[in-house]
Design a protein around this motif. Structure first.
Motif, PDB file in Angstrom:
ATOM      1  N   ARG A  33       0.834  -1.205   0.000  1.00 48.42           N
ATOM      2  CA  ARG A  33       0.000   0.000   0.000  1.00 48.42           C
ATOM      3  C   ARG A  33       0.866   1.252   0.000  1.00 48.42           C
ATOM      4  O   ARG A  33       0.569   2.225  -0.707  1.00 48.42           O
ATOM      5  CB  ARG A  33      -0.925  -0.013   1.222  1.00 48.42           C
ATOM      6  N   GLU A  34       1.942   1.238   0.773  1.00 46.90           N
ATOM      7  CA  GLU A  34       2.839   2.400   0.822  1.00 46.90           C
ATOM      8  C   GLU A  34       3.648   2.522  -0.468  1.00 46.90           C
ATOM      9  O   GLU A  34       3.812   3.610  -1.010  1.00 46.90           O
ATOM     10  CB  GLU A  34       3.778   2.268   2.023  1.00 46.90           C
ATOM     11  N   ARG A  35       4.147   1.390  -0.940  1.00 46.98           N
ATOM     12  CA  ARG A  35       5.047   1.392  -2.092  1.00 46.98           C
ATOM     13  C   ARG A  35       4.352   1.848  -3.367  1.00 46.98           C
ATOM     14  O   ARG A  35       4.959   2.539  -4.200  1.00 46.98           O
ATOM     15  CB  ARG A  35       5.610  -0.017  -2.261  1.00 46.98           C
ATOM     16  N   TYR A  36       3.102   1.446  -3.548  1.00 49.62           N
ATOM     17  CA  TYR A  36       2.412   1.733  -4.814  1.00 49.62           C
ATOM     18  C   TYR A  36       1.312   2.781  -4.667  1.00 49.62           C
ATOM     19  O   TYR A  36       0.405   2.862  -5.505  1.00 49.62           O
ATOM     20  CB  TYR A  36       1.839   0.428  -5.396  1.00 49.62           C
TER      21      TYR A  36
ATOM     22  N   GLU B 164       7.148  -2.539 -12.307  1.00 45.83           N
ATOM     23  CA  GLU B 164       7.748  -1.857 -11.155  1.00 45.83           C
ATOM     24  C   GLU B 164       8.091  -2.854 -10.053  1.00 45.83           C
ATOM     25  O   GLU B 164       9.154  -2.746  -9.409  1.00 45.83           O
ATOM     26  CB  GLU B 164       6.804  -0.777 -10.623  1.00 45.83           C
ATOM     27  N   GLU B 165       7.198  -3.802  -9.823  1.00 45.59           N
ATOM     28  CA  GLU B 165       7.470  -4.841  -8.819  1.00 45.59           C
ATOM     29  C   GLU B 165       8.815  -5.507  -9.072  1.00 45.59           C
ATOM     30  O   GLU B 165       9.661  -5.633  -8.180  1.00 45.59           O
ATOM     31  CB  GLU B 165       6.380  -5.919  -8.906  1.00 45.59           C
ATOM     32  N   LEU B 166       9.006  -5.958 -10.301  1.00 48.38           N
ATOM     33  CA  LEU B 166      10.183  -6.754 -10.638  1.00 48.38           C
ATOM     34  C   LEU B 166      11.449  -5.917 -10.726  1.00 48.38           C
ATOM     35  O   LEU B 166      12.475  -6.247 -10.110  1.00 48.38           O
ATOM     36  CB  LEU B 166       9.942  -7.481 -11.960  1.00 48.38           C
ATOM     37  N   PHE B 167      11.394  -4.852 -11.504  1.00 47.02           N
ATOM     38  CA  PHE B 167      12.620  -4.169 -11.893  1.00 47.02           C
ATOM     39  C   PHE B 167      13.003  -3.009 -10.970  1.00 47.02           C
ATOM     40  O   PHE B 167      14.128  -2.536 -11.028  1.00 47.02           O
ATOM     41  CB  PHE B 167      12.511  -3.700 -13.342  1.00 47.02           C
ATOM     42  N   THR B 168      12.072  -2.558 -10.146  1.00 50.33           N
ATOM     43  CA  THR B 168      12.402  -1.514  -9.176  1.00 50.33           C
ATOM     44  C   THR B 168      12.589  -2.087  -7.776  1.00 50.33           C
ATOM     45  O   THR B 168      13.524  -1.728  -7.071  1.00 50.33           O
ATOM     46  CB  THR B 168      11.305  -0.429  -9.143  1.00 50.33           C
ATOM     47  N   HIS B 169      11.707  -3.026  -7.401  1.00 49.30           N
ATOM     48  CA  HIS B 169      11.704  -3.496  -6.019  1.00 49.30           C
ATOM     49  C   HIS B 169      12.197  -4.932  -5.858  1.00 49.30           C
ATOM     50  O   HIS B 169      12.382  -5.388  -4.722  1.00 49.30           O
ATOM     51  CB  HIS B 169      10.298  -3.362  -5.423  1.00 49.30           C
ATOM     52  N   GLY B 170      12.393  -5.669  -6.951  1.00 46.85           N
ATOM     53  CA  GLY B 170      12.910  -7.023  -6.851  1.00 46.85           C
ATOM     54  C   GLY B 170      12.036  -7.960  -6.045  1.00 46.85           C
ATOM     55  O   GLY B 170      12.513  -8.830  -5.318  1.00 46.85           O
ATOM     56  N   GLU B 171      10.735  -7.797  -6.191  1.00 47.23           N
ATOM     57  CA  GLU B 171       9.771  -8.594  -5.440  1.00 47.23           C
ATOM     58  C   GLU B 171       8.604  -8.901  -6.365  1.00 47.23           C
ATOM     59  O   GLU B 171       8.364  -8.178  -7.339  1.00 47.23           O
ATOM     60  CB  GLU B 171       9.297  -7.815  -4.205  1.00 47.23           C
ATOM     61  N   LEU B 172       7.848  -9.968  -6.071  1.00 47.48           N
ATOM     62  CA  LEU B 172       6.764 -10.344  -6.975  1.00 47.48           C
ATOM     63  C   LEU B 172       5.623 -10.994  -6.209  1.00 47.48           C
ATOM     64  O   LEU B 172       5.830 -11.921  -5.418  1.00 47.48           O
ATOM     65  CB  LEU B 172       7.283 -11.318  -8.040  1.00 47.48           C
TER      66      LEU B 172
ATOM     67  N   PRO C 174      10.886 -12.873  -3.204  1.00 45.05           N
ATOM     68  CA  PRO C 174      11.975 -12.027  -3.694  1.00 45.05           C
ATOM     69  C   PRO C 174      12.430 -12.517  -5.062  1.00 45.05           C
ATOM     70  O   PRO C 174      12.384 -13.714  -5.348  1.00 45.05           O
ATOM     71  CB  PRO C 174      13.071 -12.229  -2.638  1.00 45.05           C
ATOM     72  N   VAL C 175      12.851 -11.591  -5.916  1.00 44.67           N
ATOM     73  CA  VAL C 175      13.346 -11.950  -7.252  1.00 44.67           C
ATOM     74  C   VAL C 175      14.760 -11.392  -7.396  1.00 44.67           C
ATOM     75  O   VAL C 175      14.938 -10.187  -7.599  1.00 44.67           O
ATOM     76  CB  VAL C 175      12.432 -11.390  -8.361  1.00 44.67           C
ATOM     77  N   PRO C 176      15.781 -12.243  -7.283  1.00 46.71           N
ATOM     78  CA  PRO C 176      17.161 -11.759  -7.403  1.00 46.71           C
ATOM     79  C   PRO C 176      17.419 -11.136  -8.770  1.00 46.71           C
ATOM     80  O   PRO C 176      16.868 -11.577  -9.787  1.00 46.71           O
ATOM     81  CB  PRO C 176      18.001 -13.031  -7.219  1.00 46.71           C
TER      82      PRO C 176
END
Length: 414
Positions: free
Chosen positions: A194-197, A252-260, A287-289
């Motif tokens: 909620r905060e991130r997006y 944004e999830e993948l390439f900015t925050h490395g999470e999915l 997490p997505v390394p």
């Protein structure tokens, strides 16, 4: 007695699955529809990890026979709910006397899933909430179910997938399933997302209520919405708005925050009355390394360049190749099937010609399992991306994937 009966049923379903695969492998006729019906009936009642795995399998629309995936997909739409008496006991354990906390709780679930179900409730102040309730006894049967799933996954050896690879895949799935029982972690993910997006005006994530939540109940503000799977006949402008938000958010999830958010089935997403994308469930966040992302983008880069040898190299970096003799002809066909989605300009995800070409590759993929194998560490990542491809298909999305991926491909080349 109950646990032994559950084990027997899981073993029976595993044996039936194995028999069907054996007939198919040795040239016989496989009745995928009958197998799918048996799995639906058995897993809908048993619920838990086995049902979750079947839902995961249903996301691979392009790898499994359509008759089988059609039946497994029903587990996302028509799974039998847990009787109210068992759910009520869990709620009483959490809240004590329910009437002191709520003016109303609907016995009929708002949604049913593999690990829990959701009920609407109204507080004495008139506020509508949803209560995500974990199925009674699920934590106790989890490890037993996982042991049976490990046995069933050994069927993969018939397709020449090494045991060490099967074990690694099992551990990835098991970790994901165990994490879904952690409602505290899901509540934290809801707060974080909620905060991130918050800057994405087209995205809505329900607010958790820590004071009403516990180990087996997660309380959230109710957000009304039309499920994504019911939007196929909706206004085109709405569908395109939802599709664009979904693509923006995933990137944004993948390439900015490395999470999915790793549970892409259509029941987890909806459109609210203002045309915003609603995300209902954050029980599976992984997490997505960066290394995994780069390797997958390098594979896409090689695919769009129709460079079979570079595709083979990228698959090796992902751990998706074994043995000698790269299936170069399959690589070329795969590149030809995928390329139209990434041509310059707006591409239509509802173009059935693309789906048909992808489906036509299925038997050829299975035939090369002596040289290809599921990559360890990216199973949930690839499954999620595949699931969202089909979500975009359901929406009839029109997206400029060429423009979207160009900067990402350039990043992966560095």
């Amino acid at each position: 007695m109950r646990e032994r009966g559950r084990t027997r049923r899981l073993l029976g379903l595993g044996a039936r699955t194995g028999g069907t695969l054996l007939r198919r492998r040795f040239g016989g006729e496989a009745d995928w529809r009958a197998l799918g019906e048996a799995l639906f009936e058995g897993l809908s009642e048993l619920k838990g990890p086995a049902m979750k795995l079947a839902q995961i399998m249903a996301q691979w629309d392009d790898l499994l026979p359509p008759d089988l995936t059609d039946e497994l997909a029903r587990l996302q739409r028509q799974a039998e709910p847990m009787p109210w008496e068992g759910i009520r006991r869990t709620l009483v354990e959490q809240y004590g006397e329910l009437e002191s906390r709520f003016s109303k709780i609907e016995p009929q679930p708002f949604a049913s899933a593999s690990m829990g179900q959701v009920h609407r409730a109204v507080t004495h102040e008139g506020e509508t909430l949803v209560l995500k309730v974990q199925y009674p006894g699920l934590a106790e049967v989890l490890e037993g179910d996982l042991a049976q799933l490990r046995r069933i996954m050994r069927l993969g050896r018939w397709f020449k997938v090494p045991q060490v690879r099967l074990d690694a895949l099992f551990e990835e799935l098991a970790a994901s399933l165990r994490s879904e029982l952690d409602y505290h972690a899901e509540a934290c993910a809801l707060v974080r997302y909620r905060e991130r997006y918050a800057h994405l005006e087209g995205l809505v994530i329900p607010e958790p209520l820590p004071e009403l939540s516990g180990p087996r109940v997660l309380a959230m503000h109710y957000v009304a919405g039309t499920p994504l799977r019911e939007l196929e006949g909706a206004d085109d402008a709405l569908r395109q708005r939802i599709a664009t938000t979904l693509a923006d958010w995933l990137t944004e999830e993948l390439f900015t925050h490395g999470e999915l958010h790793a549970d892409p089935h259509a029941g987890n997403f909806a459109a609210d009355g203002e045309g915003r994308l609603v995300i209902y469930d954050l029980g599976a966040v992984i997490p997505v390394p960066e290394g995994h992302l780069k390797a997958m983008m390098q594979l896409l880069d090689a695919t769009l360049a129709a460079d079979s040898m570079a595709m083979d190299g990228a698959l090796r970096r992902l751990g998706g190749r074994q043995g000698q003799g790269a299936p170069l002809a399959l690589y070329r066909e795969s590149a030809e099937a995928v390329a139209p989605l990434f041509e310059p300009g707006e591409q239509d995800f509802s173009d059935v010609r693309v789906h048909r070409r992808l489906r036509d590759l299925t038997p050829k993929v299975w035939a090369t399992m002596d040289r290809l194998q599921p990559p360890v560490g990216v199973l949930l990542l690839s499954r999620t991306l595949n699931g969202h491809y089909w979500n975009l298909v359901r929406l009839g999305a029109r997206l400029d994937m060429h423009a979207r991926t160009r900067p990402l491909l350039a990043w992966a080349r560095r």
